[in-house]
Design an enzyme around this catalytic site. Sequence first.
Site, PDB file in Angstrom:
ATOM      1  CG  HIS A  14       5.766  -0.575  -6.843  1.00 23.02           C
ATOM      2  ND1 HIS A  14       6.366  -1.820  -6.822  1.00 23.02           N
ATOM      3  CD2 HIS A  14       6.205   0.073  -5.747  1.00 23.02           C
ATOM      4  CE1 HIS A  14       7.146  -1.909  -5.759  1.00 23.02           C
ATOM      5  NE2 HIS A  14       7.063  -0.782  -5.087  1.00 23.02           N
TER       6      HIS A  14
ATOM      7  CB  SER B 280       9.248   6.619  -3.487  1.00 23.15           C
ATOM      8  OG  SER B 280       8.875   7.981  -3.456  1.00 23.15           O
ATOM      9  CG  ASN B 281       7.237   4.470   1.753  1.00 19.65           C
ATOM     10  OD1 ASN B 281       7.400   4.333   2.967  1.00 19.65           O
ATOM     11  ND2 ASN B 281       7.286   3.444   0.923  1.00 19.65           N
TER      12      ASN B 281
ATOM     13  CB  CYS C  82       0.776   0.700   4.206  1.00 20.37           C
ATOM     14  SG  CYS C  82       1.330   0.224   2.542  1.00 20.37           S
TER      15      CYS C  82
ATOM     16  CD  GLU D 105       2.490   5.397  -6.958  1.00 16.87           C
ATOM     17  OE1 GLU D 105       1.658   6.325  -6.943  1.00 16.87           O
ATOM     18  OE2 GLU D 105       3.119   5.030  -5.938  1.00 16.87           O
TER      19      GLU D 105
END
Length: 336
Positions: free
Chosen positions: A86, A236-237, A21, A138
């Site tokens: 993060h 996590s994603n 991303c 995060e």
Amino acid sequence: MPDISSKPPLTLRLCQPRGFCAGVDRAIQIVVLALKKYGAPVYVRHEIVHNRYVVEGLQNLGAVFIEELDEIPDEHHDCPVVFSAHGVPKSVPADAQARNLFYLDATCPLVSKVHKQAMRHQRLGRHILLIGHAGHPEVIGTMGQLPEGAVTLIETEADVAAFQPQDPEALGFVTQTTLSVEDTAGLIRALQARFPAIMAPSAESICYATTNRQEAVKETAAGADLFLVVGAPNSSNSKRLVEVAERAGAKMSLLVQRASEIPWDDIGQISTLGLSAGASAPEIIVDEIIDAFRARFDVTVDLAVTATETENFPVMSALRDVELTASDMAFVNGTV
């Protein structure tokens, strides 16, 4: 290995968007640019993004990964230190300043936006509920923007039921950027049902890339014999994509970091494969996995495009005078 005439057919549904991303791209760029401008070593506090391939590639260029600033030797206090995508608690840049360290903050702008949303809630006199996963960098960074006790972490609906606020009329919530969209929506509904006055953030907290990748997986997972997500176990994603694929109808869904982790003996006979990659997984590993299946199957790739991403987050001004070569950009983009 069987010859091509004996390979079974396989339809590979390849998700688009997938992989890096804009926030990950920016963070990797910052480390590469710092190495080109200041030379090695460049210290990086925590994994710049959650991907071993990326971390090892940056180590080969001269990055040194640490967990705490006191790991930087005294003789290297003039070397830059980069904070990961993060985000970090406010105590970390304060510690860097106290040690006279030069730091570059690679926090994703969308994570910084969540920090600002949480601080806005506090300015308006609200106690903040943070929907997220305990221990994730995060979450640690977001909670660390505010005084101790100002934020309560909410992971489950049981946490919603157990929470006893001092003032139920003065609450606000934010979320970790990389959560399951569906799970988070359920927790928000539970919060709003129990605390009707709770205030939402001024903008969506879950980032566009997380949402887009989950939507692409939902579109491609139904009927897949196997769905593979490229990503790290601490991403996590990426873990959320595995869960989304299972809920959307994939018979089996697995997280793998490299092609070498594919459990060939366990996947059985398959005719339809779904494939995506978490936001910190480079495209070169996606290609590696496709090649591994091509070696065993007669593969037809079906590209499933559900969104087009044009976001670009510029690096800080201190690094904008450095030019990246074509090979630098290939590394930043995850294609080498």
